[in-house]
Design a protein around this motif. Structure first.
Motif, PDB file in Angstrom:
ATOM      1  N   THR A  87     -13.920  -6.240 -14.136  1.00  0.00           N
ATOM      2  CA  THR A  87     -12.896  -5.316 -13.930  1.00  0.00           C
ATOM      3  C   THR A  87     -13.694  -3.877 -13.806  1.00  0.00           C
ATOM      4  O   THR A  87     -13.066  -2.825 -13.739  1.00  0.00           O
ATOM      5  CB  THR A  87     -12.125  -5.326 -15.120  1.00  0.00           C
ATOM      6  OG1 THR A  87     -12.830  -4.974 -16.225  1.00  0.00           O
ATOM      7  CG2 THR A  87     -11.330  -6.427 -15.108  1.00  0.00           C
ATOM      8  N   ALA A  88     -15.029  -3.711 -13.861  1.00  0.00           N
ATOM      9  CA  ALA A  88     -15.561  -2.451 -13.838  1.00  0.00           C
ATOM     10  C   ALA A  88     -15.392  -1.667 -12.487  1.00  0.00           C
ATOM     11  O   ALA A  88     -15.501  -2.386 -11.392  1.00  0.00           O
ATOM     12  CB  ALA A  88     -17.053  -2.712 -13.970  1.00  0.00           C
ATOM     13  N   SER A  89     -14.866  -0.637 -12.399  1.00  0.00           N
ATOM     14  CA  SER A  89     -14.673  -0.120 -11.117  1.00  0.00           C
ATOM     15  C   SER A  89     -15.829   0.812 -10.428  1.00  0.00           C
ATOM     16  O   SER A  89     -15.632   1.289  -9.343  1.00  0.00           O
ATOM     17  CB  SER A  89     -13.575   1.131 -11.079  1.00  0.00           C
ATOM     18  OG  SER A  89     -13.593   1.937 -12.076  1.00  0.00           O
TER      19      SER A  89
ATOM     20  N   ALA B  26      -4.956  10.916   2.824  1.00  0.00           N
ATOM     21  CA  ALA B  26      -5.232  10.173   4.121  1.00  0.00           C
ATOM     22  C   ALA B  26      -5.359   8.723   4.010  1.00  0.00           C
ATOM     23  O   ALA B  26      -5.020   8.086   4.755  1.00  0.00           O
ATOM     24  CB  ALA B  26      -6.045  10.996   5.130  1.00  0.00           C
ATOM     25  N   ASN B  27      -6.523   8.524   3.140  1.00  0.00           N
ATOM     26  CA  ASN B  27      -6.992   7.323   3.344  1.00  0.00           C
ATOM     27  C   ASN B  27      -7.358   7.015   1.688  1.00  0.00           C
ATOM     28  O   ASN B  27      -8.631   7.357   1.356  1.00  0.00           O
ATOM     29  CB  ASN B  27      -8.086   6.881   4.178  1.00  0.00           C
ATOM     30  CG  ASN B  27      -8.482   5.640   4.032  1.00  0.00           C
ATOM     31  OD1 ASN B  27      -8.090   4.552   3.435  1.00  0.00           O
ATOM     32  ND2 ASN B  27      -9.730   5.274   4.910  1.00  0.00           N
ATOM     33  N   THR B  28      -6.578   6.238   0.921  1.00  0.00           N
ATOM     34  CA  THR B  28      -7.113   5.777  -0.385  1.00  0.00           C
ATOM     35  C   THR B  28      -8.065   4.826  -0.420  1.00  0.00           C
ATOM     36  O   THR B  28      -8.859   4.449  -1.613  1.00  0.00           O
ATOM     37  CB  THR B  28      -5.925   5.373  -1.293  1.00  0.00           C
ATOM     38  OG1 THR B  28      -5.349   4.291  -0.612  1.00  0.00           O
ATOM     39  CG2 THR B  28      -4.842   6.461  -1.311  1.00  0.00           C
ATOM     40  N   GLN B  29      -8.430   4.066   0.362  1.00  0.00           N
ATOM     41  CA  GLN B  29      -9.617   3.281   0.652  1.00  0.00           C
ATOM     42  C   GLN B  29     -10.900   3.458   0.945  1.00  0.00           C
ATOM     43  O   GLN B  29     -11.808   2.903   0.765  1.00  0.00           O
ATOM     44  CB  GLN B  29      -9.218   1.924   1.410  1.00  0.00           C
ATOM     45  CG  GLN B  29      -7.999   1.192   1.270  1.00  0.00           C
ATOM     46  CD  GLN B  29      -8.034   0.646  -0.320  1.00  0.00           C
ATOM     47  OE1 GLN B  29      -8.993  -0.123  -0.627  1.00  0.00           O
ATOM     48  NE2 GLN B  29      -6.973   0.863  -1.126  1.00  0.00           N
ATOM     49  N   LEU B  30     -11.199   5.100   1.043  1.00  0.00           N
ATOM     50  CA  LEU B  30     -12.547   5.423   1.311  1.00  0.00           C
ATOM     51  C   LEU B  30     -13.267   5.285  -0.152  1.00  0.00           C
ATOM     52  O   LEU B  30     -12.743   5.253  -1.101  1.00  0.00           O
ATOM     53  CB  LEU B  30     -12.283   7.084   1.389  1.00  0.00           C
ATOM     54  CG  LEU B  30     -12.025   7.675   2.749  1.00  0.00           C
ATOM     55  CD1 LEU B  30     -11.873   8.977   2.984  1.00  0.00           C
ATOM     56  CD2 LEU B  30     -12.753   7.303   3.866  1.00  0.00           C
ATOM     57  N   GLU B  31     -14.448   4.974   0.116  1.00  0.00           N
ATOM     58  CA  GLU B  31     -15.436   5.044  -0.698  1.00  0.00           C
ATOM     59  C   GLU B  31     -16.064   6.530  -0.870  1.00  0.00           C
ATOM     60  O   GLU B  31     -16.594   7.046  -0.032  1.00  0.00           O
ATOM     61  CB  GLU B  31     -16.581   3.996  -0.521  1.00  0.00           C
ATOM     62  CG  GLU B  31     -17.495   3.734  -1.609  1.00  0.00           C
ATOM     63  CD  GLU B  31     -18.826   2.822  -1.313  1.00  0.00           C
ATOM     64  OE1 GLU B  31     -18.307   1.543  -1.509  1.00  0.00           O
ATOM     65  OE2 GLU B  31     -19.634   3.093  -0.707  1.00  0.00           O
TER      66      GLU B  31
ATOM     67  N   GLY C 151      -7.088  10.200  -5.927  1.00  0.00           N
ATOM     68  CA  GLY C 151      -6.575   9.074  -5.654  1.00  0.00           C
ATOM     69  C   GLY C 151      -7.573   8.173  -4.830  1.00  0.00           C
ATOM     70  O   GLY C 151      -7.486   6.947  -4.614  1.00  0.00           O
ATOM     71  N   LEU C 152      -8.977   8.603  -5.014  1.00  0.00           N
ATOM     72  CA  LEU C 152      -9.977   7.741  -4.665  1.00  0.00           C
ATOM     73  C   LEU C 152     -10.557   7.010  -5.639  1.00  0.00           C
ATOM     74  O   LEU C 152     -11.368   7.754  -6.467  1.00  0.00           O
ATOM     75  CB  LEU C 152     -10.881   8.580  -3.938  1.00  0.00           C
ATOM     76  CG  LEU C 152     -10.212   9.390  -2.573  1.00  0.00           C
ATOM     77  CD1 LEU C 152     -11.498  10.458  -2.218  1.00  0.00           C
ATOM     78  CD2 LEU C 152      -9.931   8.486  -1.676  1.00  0.00           C
ATOM     79  N   ASN C 153     -10.529   5.636  -5.898  1.00  0.00           N
ATOM     80  CA  ASN C 153     -11.320   4.923  -7.000  1.00  0.00           C
ATOM     81  C   ASN C 153     -12.460   4.360  -6.860  1.00  0.00           C
ATOM     82  O   ASN C 153     -12.961   3.744  -7.703  1.00  0.00           O
ATOM     83  CB  ASN C 153     -10.115   4.248  -7.671  1.00  0.00           C
ATOM     84  CG  ASN C 153      -8.782   4.779  -8.140  1.00  0.00           C
ATOM     85  OD1 ASN C 153      -9.127   6.042  -8.895  1.00  0.00           O
ATOM     86  ND2 ASN C 153      -7.721   4.552  -7.963  1.00  0.00           N
ATOM     87  N   ARG C 154     -12.733   4.169  -5.588  1.00  0.00           N
ATOM     88  CA  ARG C 154     -14.074   3.682  -5.140  1.00  0.00           C
ATOM     89  C   ARG C 154     -15.282   4.576  -5.178  1.00  0.00           C
ATOM     90  O   ARG C 154     -15.478   5.383  -4.119  1.00  0.00           O
ATOM     91  CB  ARG C 154     -14.051   2.937  -3.654  1.00  0.00           C
ATOM     92  CG  ARG C 154     -12.876   1.944  -3.860  1.00  0.00           C
ATOM     93  CD  ARG C 154     -12.813   1.114  -2.546  1.00  0.00           C
ATOM     94  NE  ARG C 154     -14.078   0.580  -2.256  1.00  0.00           N
ATOM     95  CZ  ARG C 154     -14.396   0.003  -1.101  1.00  0.00           C
ATOM     96  NH1 ARG C 154     -13.636  -0.300   0.047  1.00  0.00           N
ATOM     97  NH2 ARG C 154     -15.620  -0.420  -0.801  1.00  0.00           N
TER      98      ARG C 154
END
Length: 127
Positions: A28-30, A82-87, A112-115
């Motif tokens: 679960t570590a992000s 624009a893109n929440t999946q960006l790292e 909203g960027l969690n990676r």
């Protein structure tokens, strides 16, 4: 023999259950945390990423652009929408206080960027 012996199957299932119960909290570590110098430092294979850097004097860099704090927050919010999946690949100098790095991470997560990946320099290997 017409009956199937269920005891080995139940034993295997219980072992798998225990393994999943132990490993689930570890997954679960992000944040992927790399120290400033690490033997395990490898480049990321993520195709969509943005580079964020903070210098020892507190200047923020988004990719190649140097920005002040309000402009950085605005740009990172636009990228997050624009893109929440960006790292986000975070590069912080060793001399940067932990508080500034934590504040920067807070801004990135608020966008909203969690990676978030901490970029480390590979340690020099012994000859």
């Amino acid at each position: 023999m017409s009956d199937i012996n269920m005891t080995p199957l139940i034993d295997v299932m219980l072992v798998l259950l225990v393994i999943f119960m132990i490993s689930a909290p570890l997954m679960t570590a992000s944040l992927r945390l790399d120290l400033p110098k690490s033997e395990a430092a490898t480049p990321s294979e993520t195709p969509a990423f943005i580079a964020v850097a903070i210098t020892p004097d507190g200047k923020l860099h988004l990719d190649k652009d140097e920005l002040d704090a309000p402009a950085f927050q605005q740009r990172i919010s636009e990228l997050g929408r624009a893109n929440t999946q960006l790292e986000v690949q975070l590069r912080a100098d060793r001399a940067v206080p932990y508080g500034q790095v934590a504040e920067l991470i807070g801004w990135v997560q608020a966008a909203g960027l969690n990676r978030i990946a901490f970029v480390a320099q590979a340690a020099a290997s012994a000859p």
